[in-house]
Design a protein around this motif. Structure first.
Motif, short mmCIF file in Angstrom:
data_model
loop_
_atom_site.label_atom_id
_atom_site.label_comp_id
_atom_site.label_asym_id
_atom_site.label_seq_id
_atom_site.Cartn_x
_atom_site.Cartn_y
_atom_site.Cartn_z
N LEU A 1 0.84 -1.21 0.00
CA LEU A 1 0.00 0.00 0.00
C LEU A 1 0.87 1.25 0.00
O LEU A 1 0.62 2.21 -0.73
CB LEU A 1 -0.91 0.02 1.24
N ALA A 2 1.94 1.21 0.81
CA ALA A 2 2.83 2.38 0.89
C ALA A 2 3.51 2.60 -0.45
O ALA A 2 3.60 3.74 -0.94
CB ALA A 2 3.86 2.18 2.00
N ASP A 3 3.97 1.50 -1.09
CA ASP A 3 4.67 1.62 -2.38
C ASP A 3 3.77 2.24 -3.45
O ASP A 3 4.24 2.94 -4.34
CB ASP A 3 5.15 0.25 -2.86
N SER A 4 2.46 1.95 -3.36
CA SER A 4 1.57 2.49 -4.41
C SER A 4 0.96 3.83 -4.00
O SER A 4 0.04 4.33 -4.65
CB SER A 4 0.45 1.48 -4.71
N GLY A 5 1.43 4.39 -2.88
CA GLY A 5 0.92 5.70 -2.43
C GLY A 5 -0.46 5.60 -1.81
O GLY A 5 -1.14 6.61 -1.65
N ASN A 6 -0.88 4.37 -1.44
CA ASN A 6 -2.24 4.20 -0.93
C ASN A 6 -2.32 3.89 0.56
O ASN A 6 -3.39 3.52 1.06
CB ASN A 6 -2.96 3.10 -1.71
N LEU A 7 -1.20 4.03 1.27
CA LEU A 7 -1.24 3.77 2.72
C LEU A 7 -1.95 4.94 3.40
O LEU A 7 -1.64 6.09 3.16
CB LEU A 7 0.19 3.65 3.28
N VAL B 1 -10.97 17.38 -8.07
CA VAL B 1 -9.87 17.77 -8.96
C VAL B 1 -9.13 16.46 -9.25
O VAL B 1 -8.31 15.99 -8.45
CB VAL B 1 -8.94 18.79 -8.30
N ILE B 2 -9.47 15.85 -10.38
CA ILE B 2 -8.95 14.52 -10.67
C ILE B 2 -7.53 14.65 -11.22
O ILE B 2 -7.30 15.36 -12.19
CB ILE B 2 -9.88 13.77 -11.64
N VAL B 3 -6.58 13.96 -10.56
CA VAL B 3 -5.19 14.06 -11.01
C VAL B 3 -4.67 12.72 -11.53
O VAL B 3 -3.62 12.67 -12.15
CB VAL B 3 -4.27 14.59 -9.88
N GLY B 4 -5.39 11.63 -11.24
CA GLY B 4 -5.11 10.37 -11.90
C GLY B 4 -4.12 9.44 -11.24
O GLY B 4 -3.93 8.32 -11.72
N SER B 5 -3.46 9.86 -10.17
CA SER B 5 -2.62 8.89 -9.45
C SER B 5 -2.54 9.29 -7.98
O SER B 5 -2.71 10.47 -7.64
CB SER B 5 -1.20 8.83 -10.04
N ALA B 6 -2.29 8.28 -7.15
CA ALA B 6 -2.23 8.53 -5.70
C ALA B 6 -1.08 9.49 -5.37
O ALA B 6 -1.23 10.41 -4.56
CB ALA B 6 -2.05 7.21 -4.97
N ASP B 7 0.06 9.28 -6.03
CA ASP B 7 1.22 10.13 -5.74
C ASP B 7 0.94 11.59 -6.06
O ASP B 7 1.27 12.49 -5.30
CB ASP B 7 2.44 9.67 -6.55
N LYS B 8 0.29 11.82 -7.22
CA LYS B 8 -0.01 13.20 -7.61
C LYS B 8 -1.00 13.83 -6.64
O LYS B 8 -0.88 15.01 -6.28
CB LYS B 8 -0.60 13.23 -9.02
N ALA B 9 -1.99 13.05 -6.23
CA ALA B 9 -3.00 13.58 -5.30
C ALA B 9 -2.35 13.96 -3.98
O ALA B 9 -2.62 15.02 -3.41
CB ALA B 9 -4.12 12.56 -5.09
N LEU B 10 -1.44 13.08 -3.51
CA LEU B 10 -0.74 13.35 -2.24
C LEU B 10 0.13 14.60 -2.37
O LEU B 10 0.14 15.46 -1.48
CB LEU B 10 0.17 12.17 -1.89
N ALA B 11 0.85 14.69 -3.48
CA ALA B 11 1.77 15.83 -3.67
C ALA B 11 0.99 17.14 -3.72
O ALA B 11 1.38 18.14 -3.10
CB ALA B 11 2.58 15.64 -4.96
N LEU B 12 -0.14 17.13 -4.42
CA LEU B 12 -0.93 18.35 -4.53
C LEU B 12 -1.52 18.75 -3.18
O LEU B 12 -1.53 19.93 -2.80
CB LEU B 12 -2.04 18.15 -5.57
#
Ligand code: PMP
Length: 381
Positions: free
Chosen positions: A11-17, A316-327
């Motif tokens: 989960l952590a690796d995919s940004g979903n933890l 605001v759809i960004v399409g990936s977990a990492d992008k959502a977290l960063a934003l």
């Protein structure tokens, strides 16, 4: 333990933890777009003071000490149900939360030979209710009435009953269901029942804040209306308002989440009744919220690819977990809290920030958010 830690690592690796965010209530500088407090009532000290100033309010029990079917104190629940019946013109039954309502009602109603047809984007509590029911269920494409009609035409006759399940305002996309057309399908299908979850519409939509369905020409075709109190109503709990007394009696006898769980504190029911009486009068707040929604949709239109319909929930759809977290983290640097929404809450590839508005905000707050988002977009975050 190893298996669990492996899953956590994935989960952590995919940004979903997931983790519980830090308490931010002390941060008065923080603009908070993450709650469901759509009318801005959660912070209204004046309403709390008015509530506690009522005679006897300070001694309303803080526990029910039993499930509703066994509780000694019933008065505050009955008062709330009677108020809901007056407002909605239908029998009403309380539940401890929207989650309890959806799992309890759907699993009970879908007994025997039932087919459930649910919108692709319904809330997890509805999905869990369908799974618990063990009935066959199919999902129609989001807000695609033609697809629903096709599924009905192909399958309805094989079952005693078809339960159509939708939300009126979708929790993660903020768009409104095409309910008039769906209600017409329900009307022309003799064995169909229509179940509408109004969790994100109660308090906000409709001329008196009772949601999208109440007061429409097709209201009678909505068999089960569910509303929750933990969002615009600044309380906790949920209710169903049903088209026939038999549905209430059935829910009371068969909804396991109603039967086998301690009822919410009577104090909570009393507060909900108090708030609901105020909410029906809050047209100024509702109008203000609509203005803020329109302002945000138009100010974000240049940077968002999809056509935005103004709503108090704006993805605001960004399409990936990492992008959502960063934003989300970058906005926090601007003292703006908008939390990322990842899978499984939303389908993979549609990870997003979910902006949720409140009537407690000002036009300047919206400008602050849209300026920050625009500058982050331009710096391609
Ligand atoms: N239905 C919908 C559409 C929801 O979005 C939610 C919660 N976000 C629920 C039901 C569950 O309500 P509660 O939080 O009261 O359990």
């Amino acid at each position: 333990m190893r298996r669990y830690t492996d899953i956590l690592t994935k989960l952590a690796d995919s940004g979903n933890l997931r983790s519980i965010p830090a308490d931010s209530t002390a941060r008065t500088d923080l603009l908070d777009f993450s709650t469901n407090d759509y009318l801005g009532l959660a912070a209204r000290a004046d309403l709390q003071e008015e509530f506690y100033a009522q005679e006897g309010a300070l001694t309303i029990p803080l526990t029910s000490s039993a499930s509703r079917l066994l509780a000694s104190t019933q008065r505050h629940y009955e008062e709330l149900e009677n108020l809901l019946t007056d407002l909605y013109g239908r029998p009403a039954l309380l539940f401890n939360s929207g989650y309890h309502a959806n799992i309890g009602l759907i699993s009970a109603l879908a007994e025997g030979s039932t087919l459930i047809l649910a919108d692709r984007l319904v809330h997890a509590s509805i999905i869990d209710g369908m799974v618990l029911s063990k009935a066959r269920f199919m999902r129609f494409r989001h807000n695609d009435v033609a697809h629903l009609e096709q599924l009905l035409r192909r399958n309805a006759a094989e079952y005693d009953r078809v339960l159509i399940v939708v939300e009126s305002v979708y929790s993660m996309d903020g768009d409104t269901s095409l309910l008039e057309e769906i209600a017409a399908l329900r009307h022309s299908t003799p064995n169909a029942l229509l179940y509408v979850d109004e969790a994100h519409a109660v308090g906000v939509c409709g001329p008196t804040g009772l949601g999208v369905c109440h007061g429409t020409s097709w209201y009678d075709d909505v068999d089960i209306l569910v509303g929750t109190f933990g969002k615009a109503c600044a309380s906790m709990g949920a209710f169903c308002a049903v088209s026939d007394k038999a549905l209430r009696d059935f829910a009371l006898n068969r909804s396991r989440s109603f039967i086998f769980s301690t009822a919410l504190p009577p104090l909570n029911a009393a507060w909900t009744s108090f708030i609901l009486r105020h909410i029906v009068e809050m047209n100024t707040e509702r109008t203000h919220l609509r203005q803020l929604s329109a302002q945000l949709a138009s100010s974000l239109a240049p940077i968002l690819p999809a056509q935005l319909t103004p709503s108090h929930i704006l993805p605001v759809i960004v399409g990936s977990a990492d992008k959502a977290l960063a934003l989300s983290r970058a906005l926090l640097d601007h003292d703006i809290k908008v939390l990322p929404i990842r899978t499984p809450t939303v389908p993979p590839g549609t990870e997003r920030l979910r902006i949720s508005l409140s009537a407690g905000m000002t036009s300047a707050d919206i400008t602050r958010l849209s300026s920050a988002l625009t500058s982050l977009h331009n710096s391609s975050l």
